[in-house]
Write a protein that holds these residues in place. Sequence first.
Motif, mmCIF file in Angstrom:
data_model
loop_
_atom_site.group_PDB
_atom_site.id
_atom_site.type_symbol
_atom_site.label_atom_id
_atom_site.label_comp_id
_atom_site.label_asym_id
_atom_site.label_seq_id
_atom_site.Cartn_x
_atom_site.Cartn_y
_atom_site.Cartn_z
ATOM 1 N N HIS A 197 21.732 58.987 -4.794
ATOM 2 C CA HIS A 197 20.886 58.139 -3.957
ATOM 3 C C HIS A 197 21.046 58.539 -2.490
ATOM 4 O O HIS A 197 20.057 58.648 -1.761
ATOM 5 C CB HIS A 197 21.253 56.668 -4.141
ATOM 6 N N GLU A 198 22.279 58.739 -2.079
ATOM 7 C CA GLU A 198 22.530 59.139 -0.697
ATOM 8 C C GLU A 198 21.867 60.482 -0.395
ATOM 9 O O GLU A 198 21.339 60.691 0.701
ATOM 10 C CB GLU A 198 24.035 59.205 -0.415
ATOM 11 N N GLY A 199 21.888 61.383 -1.363
ATOM 12 C CA GLY A 199 21.250 62.678 -1.192
ATOM 13 C C GLY A 199 19.743 62.549 -1.021
ATOM 14 O O GLY A 199 19.145 63.240 -0.192
ATOM 15 N N VAL A 200 19.127 61.685 -1.791
ATOM 16 C CA VAL A 200 17.685 61.467 -1.664
ATOM 17 C C VAL A 200 17.367 60.910 -0.276
ATOM 18 O O VAL A 200 16.467 61.398 0.412
ATOM 19 C CB VAL A 200 17.149 60.522 -2.767
ATOM 20 N N ILE A 201 18.129 59.934 0.154
ATOM 21 C CA ILE A 201 17.871 59.310 1.454
ATOM 22 C C ILE A 201 18.083 60.321 2.583
ATOM 23 O O ILE A 201 17.254 60.426 3.494
ATOM 24 C CB ILE A 201 18.744 58.055 1.633
ATOM 25 N N ARG A 202 19.150 61.071 2.514
ATOM 26 C CA ARG A 202 19.442 62.064 3.554
ATOM 27 C C ARG A 202 18.360 63.138 3.598
ATOM 28 O O ARG A 202 17.825 63.474 4.650
ATOM 29 C CB ARG A 202 20.815 62.695 3.318
ATOM 30 N N ARG A 203 18.032 63.689 2.435
ATOM 31 C CA ARG A 203 17.042 64.763 2.387
ATOM 32 C C ARG A 203 15.640 64.252 2.739
ATOM 33 O O ARG A 203 14.834 64.981 3.298
ATOM 34 C CB ARG A 203 17.036 65.443 1.017
ATOM 35 N N PHE A 204 15.357 62.998 2.424
ATOM 36 C CA PHE A 204 14.083 62.418 2.823
ATOM 37 C C PHE A 204 13.966 62.456 4.344
ATOM 38 O O PHE A 204 12.930 62.856 4.887
ATOM 39 C CB PHE A 204 13.954 60.977 2.305
ATOM 40 N N GLY A 205 15.031 62.051 5.020
ATOM 41 C CA GLY A 205 15.019 62.096 6.477
ATOM 42 C C GLY A 205 14.927 63.506 7.019
ATOM 43 O O GLY A 205 14.154 63.788 7.941
ATOM 44 N N GLU A 206 15.697 64.409 6.435
ATOM 45 C CA GLU A 206 15.717 65.796 6.909
ATOM 46 C C GLU A 206 14.397 66.519 6.654
ATOM 47 O O GLU A 206 13.921 67.277 7.498
ATOM 48 C CB GLU A 206 16.830 66.578 6.212
#
Length: 135
Positions: free
Chosen positions: A58-67
């Motif tokens: 989940h954290e990866g999705v949120i981080r990559r969404f922002g990036e």
Amino acid sequence: MNKDQAIAEWRRARESLGAAATYESTIYYADSISRAYYAAFHAAKSPLLLDDIEPRTHEGVIRRFGERIVRIHHVEPVWGRELNQLQKLRNDADYEVEMVFGEADARAAYQRAAAFLHRIRALLTIHIPLDELEP
């Protein structure tokens, strides 16, 4: 581009949003809040898959969404914040067992998720014809 997976994630997002709408007819407000987050989560994964990015957490999705989606595809930063806020609400709804949620809380989470999906749909239809995305 992983179009088939992106479409599958989008369809799961819409299904989760439908489940989140149950706040209108039941008293399972925490579950509705959780489903609202998952609607946004699956919607966020969809454009990432179009860029061949497959975060595993989940954290990866949120981080990559922002990036990727906010910075590269120029989706407004507010949508990254909304995804973060919906995750926090979901964590509270799922794990803070002493917290009590009401219909207004569930309605607000649903509305936030619906707005998130609306924005992501606009992005997706740049790359995927609407009749393929939502047959």
